[in-house]
Design an enzyme around this catalytic site. Structure first.
Site, short mmCIF file in Angstrom:
data_model
loop_
_atom_site.label_atom_id
_atom_site.label_comp_id
_atom_site.label_asym_id
_atom_site.label_seq_id
_atom_site.Cartn_x
_atom_site.Cartn_y
_atom_site.Cartn_z
N GLY A 38 0.80 -1.23 0.00
CA GLY A 38 0.00 0.00 0.00
C GLY A 38 0.82 1.27 0.00
N GLU A 39 2.13 1.17 0.32
CA GLU A 39 2.96 2.38 0.34
C GLU A 39 3.15 2.91 -1.08
OE1 GLU A 39 6.63 1.51 2.33
OE2 GLU A 39 5.66 1.38 4.29
N ARG A 94 -8.20 24.00 7.04
CA ARG A 94 -9.24 24.54 7.92
C ARG A 94 -8.93 24.31 9.40
NH1 ARG A 94 -14.66 22.41 5.11
NH2 ARG A 94 -13.26 20.81 4.30
N LYS A 188 -26.12 38.26 7.61
CA LYS A 188 -26.74 37.15 8.35
C LYS A 188 -27.21 37.66 9.70
CE LYS A 188 -24.23 33.27 6.36
NZ LYS A 188 -23.10 32.36 6.51
C1 R5P Z 1 -17.57 29.14 5.48
O1 R5P Z 1 -16.79 29.76 6.18
C2 R5P Z 1 -17.22 28.84 4.07
O2 R5P Z 1 -16.77 30.01 3.43
C3 R5P Z 1 -18.40 28.27 3.30
O3 R5P Z 1 -19.44 29.24 3.25
C4 R5P Z 1 -18.92 27.01 3.93
O4 R5P Z 1 -17.88 26.10 4.15
C5 R5P Z 1 -19.98 26.37 3.06
O5 R5P Z 1 -20.46 25.24 3.70
P1 R5P Z 1 -21.80 24.52 3.26
O6 R5P Z 1 -21.71 24.22 1.79
O7 R5P Z 1 -21.82 23.28 4.10
O8 R5P Z 1 -22.94 25.44 3.58
#
Ligand code: R5P
Length: 284
Positions: A38-39, A94, A188
């Site tokens: 697998g390597e 992330r 939002k």
């Molecule tokens: C958030 O910080 C990102 O910029 C995206 O808006 C997010 O990851 C989108 O996620 P989803 O498609 O699950 O709504």
């Protein structure tokens, strides 16, 4: 300058080979295979002093990352002196902070490991550009705005460009400015613990084609919500685009049903990776 393609760039290989000479680049032959256990095994079949290694690190992320390190080691062993890593989608980007004691800053671990072999690092639309400081050499966050603008120029006409939230406004602005169009973002507002209200700020969307630009689409929830609001407000055609299509199960279908067109760039190969960044890569 030599170009080396890892298996995380095979989906770009045909276009890279076709266009490399236009950018004074030559694609180097590389053998990449797997040992019976697998390597991974890689072997550079060519010579040179400078190389651009293209390797996107989507799923299987760890395998793509290890391959990128092995390619770096093999190239240095072969006498290459200057290496650029182009990682269109950088895995672990992330995980840029410790949220529970005992966790790593994963993106830092990845950047430091790449820095052992690579002198320069290029990524597209990284989650947190500040994290590029963890890379010991020159690190650049590239924008896909030019490619996105070209793809949507005709379709959008005299429309407008929106970001799904204020934090993403710079992304929408970059695309809008290339197209000479208006831009704004969704504000939002939390109206209950489970409900968030989204409203486009200071723009009239009625009868206008709209392009919503984000960095990532995962579940598609953000885009579907934004698209539904625009429909209710009487928008014309609704297009959505993101740099990275990290689609969760069913997300492509969910978003496609809610909008007139869904497109992402080819940092990750998906059925809707219609916007190529190959020319941006070959320019490096
Ligand atoms: C958030 O910080 C990102 O910029 C995206 O808006 C997010 O990851 C989108 O996620 P989803 O498609 O699950 O709504």
């Amino acid at each position: 300058m030599k170009v080396v393609l890892g298996s995380g760039a095979y989906h770009m290989a045909e276009e890279v080979k076709m266009k490399a000479s236009k950018y004074s680049k030559e694609v180097l032959d590389v053998e990449i295979k797997r040992f019976p256990d697998g390597e991974k095994y890689v072997r550079i079949l060519g010579e040179g002093k400078e190389a651009v290694v293209v390797q996107s690190t989507f799923n299987p992320q760890d395998e793509h990352l290890i391959e990128l390190l092995l390619l770096g080691d093999a190239l240095k062993e072969k006498g290459f002196e200057h290496l650029k890593a182009v990682v269109p989608y950088l895995a672990y980007s992330r995980q840029d902070r410790v949220t529970k004691e005992g966790e790593p800053i994963s993106v830092r671990a990845v950047m430091k490991a790449l820095g052992i072999y690579y002198d320069e690092l290029y990524v597209f639309d990284i989650h947190n550009p500040k994290t590029l400081e963890y890379f010991p050499g020159r690190a650049v966050n590239l924008s896909p705005a030019r490619a996105i603008a070209e793809y949507f120029r005709e379709k959008l006409g005299e429309g407008l460009v929106l970001a799904p939230d204020k934090g993403a406004l710079a992304r929408a602005k970059a695309v809008a400015e290339l197209l000479n169009l208006e831009f704004s973002y969704f504000e939002k507002k939390r109206i209950s613990p489970t409900e968030v209200q989204m409203t486009p700020v200071e723009v009239d969307v009625s009868g206008k084609n709209v392009l919503i630009v984000d960095d990532i689409i995962s579940t598609g929830g953000t885009m579907v919500k934004a698209a539904n609001i625009l429909r209710e407000m009487g928008a014309g055609k609704i297009f959505v685009v993101a740099t990275h299509g990290v689609f969760a199960e069913g997300a492509i279908e969910r978003v496609s049903k809610a909008v007139d067109e869904l497109a992402v760039t080819n940092t990750i190969p998906t059925p809707v990776s219609k916007i190529s960044l190959v020319e941006d890569i070959l320019r490096l």
